[in-house]
Write a protein that holds these residues in place. Structure first.
Motif, short mmCIF file in Angstrom:
data_model
loop_
_atom_site.label_atom_id
_atom_site.label_comp_id
_atom_site.label_asym_id
_atom_site.label_seq_id
_atom_site.Cartn_x
_atom_site.Cartn_y
_atom_site.Cartn_z
N TYR A 1 0.81 -1.22 0.00
CA TYR A 1 0.00 0.00 0.00
C TYR A 1 0.84 1.27 0.00
N LEU A 2 2.15 1.15 0.25
CA LEU A 2 2.99 2.34 0.34
C LEU A 2 3.24 2.94 -1.03
N THR A 3 3.29 4.26 -1.07
CA THR A 3 3.68 4.94 -2.30
C THR A 3 5.20 4.80 -2.51
N SER A 4 5.67 5.15 -3.67
CA SER A 4 7.11 5.11 -3.93
C SER A 4 7.85 6.03 -2.96
N ALA A 5 7.27 7.20 -2.70
CA ALA A 5 7.91 8.15 -1.79
C ALA A 5 7.98 7.58 -0.37
N GLN A 6 6.93 6.91 0.06
CA GLN A 6 6.92 6.32 1.40
C GLN A 6 7.95 5.20 1.51
N ARG A 7 8.08 4.40 0.45
CA ARG A 7 9.09 3.34 0.45
C ARG A 7 10.49 3.94 0.55
N ARG A 8 10.73 5.01 -0.20
CA ARG A 8 12.05 5.63 -0.16
C ARG A 8 12.36 6.18 1.23
N THR A 9 11.36 6.80 1.85
CA THR A 9 11.57 7.34 3.20
C THR A 9 11.86 6.22 4.19
N LEU A 10 11.06 5.14 4.13
CA LEU A 10 11.29 4.02 5.05
C LEU A 10 12.67 3.40 4.82
N THR A 11 13.06 3.25 3.57
CA THR A 11 14.37 2.70 3.26
C THR A 11 15.49 3.56 3.87
N ARG A 12 15.38 4.86 3.68
CA ARG A 12 16.40 5.77 4.21
C ARG A 12 16.46 5.71 5.73
N LEU A 13 15.30 5.73 6.38
CA LEU A 13 15.28 5.75 7.84
C LEU A 13 15.75 4.42 8.43
N LEU A 14 15.35 3.31 7.82
CA LEU A 14 15.83 2.02 8.30
C LEU A 14 17.35 1.93 8.19
N ALA A 15 17.89 2.41 7.08
CA ALA A 15 19.34 2.36 6.89
C ALA A 15 20.06 3.21 7.93
N GLU A 16 19.43 4.30 8.37
CA GLU A 16 20.04 5.16 9.37
C GLU A 16 19.94 4.58 10.77
N VAL A 17 18.76 4.08 11.12
CA VAL A 17 18.49 3.64 12.50
C VAL A 17 18.84 2.17 12.72
N HIS A 18 18.59 1.34 11.72
CA HIS A 18 18.84 -0.11 11.84
C HIS A 18 19.62 -0.60 10.62
N PRO A 19 20.89 -0.21 10.48
CA PRO A 19 21.67 -0.62 9.30
C PRO A 19 21.66 -2.14 9.13
N GLY A 20 21.43 -2.57 7.89
CA GLY A 20 21.43 -4.00 7.61
C GLY A 20 20.16 -4.73 7.99
N HIS A 21 19.12 -4.00 8.39
CA HIS A 21 17.87 -4.65 8.78
C HIS A 21 17.33 -5.50 7.64
N ARG A 22 16.77 -6.66 7.97
CA ARG A 22 16.31 -7.60 6.94
C ARG A 22 15.19 -7.03 6.09
N TRP A 23 14.44 -6.05 6.60
CA TRP A 23 13.34 -5.48 5.81
C TRP A 23 13.86 -4.70 4.60
N LEU A 24 15.08 -4.24 4.67
CA LEU A 24 15.60 -3.43 3.58
C LEU A 24 15.61 -4.20 2.26
N ALA A 25 15.79 -5.51 2.34
CA ALA A 25 15.82 -6.31 1.12
C ALA A 25 14.48 -6.37 0.41
N ASN A 26 13.39 -6.04 1.14
CA ASN A 26 12.05 -6.10 0.57
C ASN A 26 11.52 -4.72 0.16
N LEU A 27 12.39 -3.72 0.23
CA LEU A 27 11.94 -2.37 -0.12
C LEU A 27 12.53 -1.92 -1.46
#
Length: 212
Positions: A186-212
């Motif tokens: 349901y996420l827009t492209s912009a929301q995916r990009r924001t989540l990707t950036r924030l996950l990389a900052e707060v939880h580097p290497g988090h497994r969810w990053l591979a699905n974004l």
């Protein structure tokens, strides 16, 4: 419950299990919105319920209901619930009828029905700088409230899903994993990009990053 500290009580595992049963009567987002109609404080539904509001349907049972409010504006929220008690919780402790000094060093507050003892609402008192929200886990992450609060068609405010998922990523329990998988489409492209950036900052290497 035996150990006490500054008016607080240390909860044993049995105490924590018993407290869970006291959430059986918790409110729905609509009920909370009725109490807060007209309030000028930028509040929003958080956690799992926020994702259901974003998706437009309730996808699972919720054990409680959380809202987020600016810590400095908590008194304005509290005043909308006369007759109820607010208990502060944190690190396995609970302070009933929390005093201002306890509120200053905790961020989670449970609204309690004084008659039944049931808990109805969990209020997160969030760090902020005026109208700017500050992430509890990384104070360099900041957004204007009007950027991160969205609304259902009937006007219930909820936290943007990319930020809800950022918080859920910290523990990634089975229900968090399910929420992530069900929300991503349901996420827009912009929301995916924001989540990707924030996950990389707060939880580097988090497994969810591979699905974004």
């Amino acid at each position: 419950m035996s150990e006490q500290r500054a008016g607080g009580i240390k909860l044993s595992p049995a105490d924590i299990e018993a407290l869970g049963a006291r959430w059986s009567s918790c409110w729905t987002p609509g009920q909370v919105a009725q109490h807060l109609t007209g309030v000028t404080v930028p509040w929003c539904v958080a956690a799992g319920w926020a994702l259901d509001l974003f998706r437009g349907t309730q996808t699972r049972a919720h054990g409680d209901l959380e809202i987020a409010v600016p810590a400095g504006d908590f008194p304005d929220i509290r005043d909308r619930f006369p007759g109820y008690a607010f208990d502060a919780v944190g690190s396995g402790w609970i302070w009933e009828n929390a005093t201002p000094d306890v509120l200053a060093v905790t961020h989670q507050t449970w609204l309690r029905d004084r008659t039944t003892g049931d808990y109805l609402l969990d209020v997160f008192r969030e760090p902020h700088d005026g109208d700017t929200w500050i992430c509890r886990h990384d104070p360099t992450i900041r957004f204007a409230y009007d950027e991160i609060i969205q609304h259902t068609p009937d006007g219930i405010p909820y936290l943007a899903p990319e930020l809800v998922l950022l918080f859920k990523a910290r523990h990634a329990r089975p229900k968090d994993q399910a929420d992530f998988e069900e929300t991503i489409p349901y996420l827009t492209s912009a929301q995916r990009r924001t989540l990707t950036r924030l996950l990389a900052e707060v939880h580097p290497g988090h497994r969810w990053l591979a699905n974004l």
